[in-house]
Design a protein around this motif. Structure first.
Motif, PDB file in Angstrom:
ATOM      1  N   ASN A   1     120.887  62.795 -49.039  1.00 28.79           N
ATOM      2  CA  ASN A   1     120.652  64.026 -48.282  1.00 28.79           C
ATOM      3  C   ASN A   1     120.164  65.122 -49.220  1.00 28.79           C
ATOM      4  O   ASN A   1     120.758  65.359 -50.274  1.00 28.79           O
ATOM      5  CB  ASN A   1     121.942  64.467 -47.586  1.00 28.79           C
ATOM      6  CG  ASN A   1     122.410  63.451 -46.562  1.00 28.79           C
ATOM      7  OD1 ASN A   1     121.620  62.984 -45.746  1.00 28.79           O
ATOM      8  ND2 ASN A   1     123.681  63.105 -46.598  1.00 28.79           N
TER       9      ASN A   1
ATOM     10  N   SER B   1     111.566  65.484 -40.962  1.00 27.25           N
ATOM     11  CA  SER B   1     112.672  65.181 -40.054  1.00 27.25           C
ATOM     12  C   SER B   1     112.387  63.985 -39.158  1.00 27.25           C
ATOM     13  O   SER B   1     113.246  63.592 -38.365  1.00 27.25           O
ATOM     14  CB  SER B   1     112.975  66.401 -39.167  1.00 27.25           C
ATOM     15  OG  SER B   1     113.360  67.505 -39.941  1.00 27.25           O
TER      16      SER B   1
ATOM     17  N   ARG C   1     115.331  59.598 -40.342  1.00 19.64           N
ATOM     18  CA  ARG C   1     116.536  59.895 -41.101  1.00 19.64           C
ATOM     19  C   ARG C   1     117.217  58.619 -41.569  1.00 19.64           C
ATOM     20  O   ARG C   1     118.411  58.601 -41.843  1.00 19.64           O
ATOM     21  CB  ARG C   1     117.495  60.737 -40.264  1.00 19.64           C
ATOM     22  CG  ARG C   1     116.905  62.103 -39.919  1.00 19.64           C
ATOM     23  CD  ARG C   1     117.938  63.043 -39.350  1.00 19.64           C
ATOM     24  NE  ARG C   1     117.374  64.382 -39.164  1.00 19.64           N
ATOM     25  CZ  ARG C   1     118.083  65.427 -38.761  1.00 19.64           C
ATOM     26  NH1 ARG C   1     119.375  65.291 -38.507  1.00 19.64           N
ATOM     27  NH2 ARG C   1     117.523  66.608 -38.610  1.00 19.64           N
TER      28      ARG C   1
ATOM     29  N   ARG D   1     119.116  62.875 -44.680  1.00 21.19           N
ATOM     30  CA  ARG D   1     118.630  64.109 -44.047  1.00 21.19           C
ATOM     31  C   ARG D   1     117.943  65.005 -45.083  1.00 21.19           C
ATOM     32  O   ARG D   1     118.349  65.075 -46.231  1.00 21.19           O
ATOM     33  CB  ARG D   1     119.827  64.847 -43.429  1.00 21.19           C
ATOM     34  CG  ARG D   1     119.542  66.243 -42.933  1.00 21.19           C
ATOM     35  CD  ARG D   1     120.821  66.914 -42.472  1.00 21.19           C
ATOM     36  NE  ARG D   1     121.888  66.842 -43.461  1.00 21.19           N
ATOM     37  CZ  ARG D   1     121.942  67.613 -44.543  1.00 21.19           C
ATOM     38  NH1 ARG D   1     121.018  68.504 -44.787  1.00 21.19           N
ATOM     39  NH2 ARG D   1     122.957  67.483 -45.388  1.00 21.19           N
TER      40      ARG D   1
END
Length: 281
Positions: A194, A219, A222, A226
């Protein structure tokens, strides 16, 4: 450095740390976030798991500017500051085991010629359209995309010079995240990578145009983790942001002036990770 060598370096780098899969990033670009007719463009990502790159920036500033202890904007820096920057930067990176640097430099023509490649790899074939305005200028429309928060469809419209750089930057960020994910998976460290960005604001209105484009493109998937995007309100005063600004400027200057800088030797990194990808015809 090939992808295989990068994965090997990442694995070694991650084994030396207690990797938990969450990183803070600073990002900047030289000369800017849009194609401007310059020969070379450079994007830099500097990251760490516990903001260790902020301490790197502080140490660097103390060495380069003894009186103020604050880094300068690269465009305002003196010749002495510029000549010393990379040498001091690599010395400090080499004692910063938790810091990773990913950079990419490409000729403007290469970025333009790679547009179809970016569009295909980002899955935009049905969502990326070049539109000529009544004034004869080319704008790019990306969409329709679904804003899941508001439950409505959105089409992003921006100049082609910004759209092409948006593709270039987003594609690089996603590739680097993918490499980090693969390296971590190989050593069974974490299940996700992430990334939390604190970068320099993209040109255009906040939450629109290039800003929205970058958020949307990073985006789409995922599966590896993220990517969250944010930026400083006054980036010119933040040491982390100035560090990325300086490094992007210094690396881009190496190509633009075909010069060399004392102390530049990424092959001898004992601690921090440094990866630099260069595209040229």
């Amino acid at each position: 450095m090939s992808r295989e060598h990068l994965l090997e370096a990442l694995e070694q780098h991650m084994r030396r740390q207690n990797v938990h899969g969450l990183y803070s990033l600073s990002m900047d670009h030289s000369p800017s976030e849009q194609l401007t007719g310059e020969t070379w463009h450079t994007t830099v990502l500097i990251m760490s798991s516990h903001m260790q790159h902020e301490m790197l920036a502080v140490r660097l500033a103390r060495r380069l500017r003894h009186k103020t202890g604050i880094l300068m904007k690269w465009t305002n820096a003196s010749k002495k500051y510029r000549d010393c920057f990379l040498s001091v930067f690599f010395e400090e990176l080499n004692v910063s085991p938790a810091v990773s640097v990913f950079a990419i430099s490409a000729k403007e023509g290469e970025i333009r010629d790679s547009a179809e490649h970016f569009i295909r790899e980002l899955g935009l074939q049905q969502h990326y359209n070049r539109v000529e305005t009544l004034a004869g200028k080319i704008r790019v429309e990306i969409g329709p995309l679904m804003n899941v928060t508001k439950g409505e469809k959105v089409t992003i419209s921006l100049s082609e010079n910004r759209a092409l750089m948006g593709l270039f930057i987003a594609h690089f960020v996603i590739r680097m995240q993918s490499c980090m994910y693969e390296a971590a998976k190989n050593i069974n460290q974490v299940s996700m990578i992430n990334l939390n960005f604190l970068g320099d604001k993209f040109p255009g209105p906040p939450g629109q145009e290039m800003d929205l484009m970058f958020q949307a493109l990073t985006s789409f998937s995922r599966a590896t983790g993220r990517i969250a995007w944010g930026y400083f309100g006054e980036s010119d005063t933040e040491q982390m942001d100035l560090l990325a600004d300086n490094l992007a400027g210094a690396l881009n200057a190496m190509h633009r002036k075909q010069g060399d800088f004392p102390g530049f030797n990424s092959d001898k990194m004992d601690s921090g990770l440094f990866y630099w990808e260069v595209w040229s015809a």
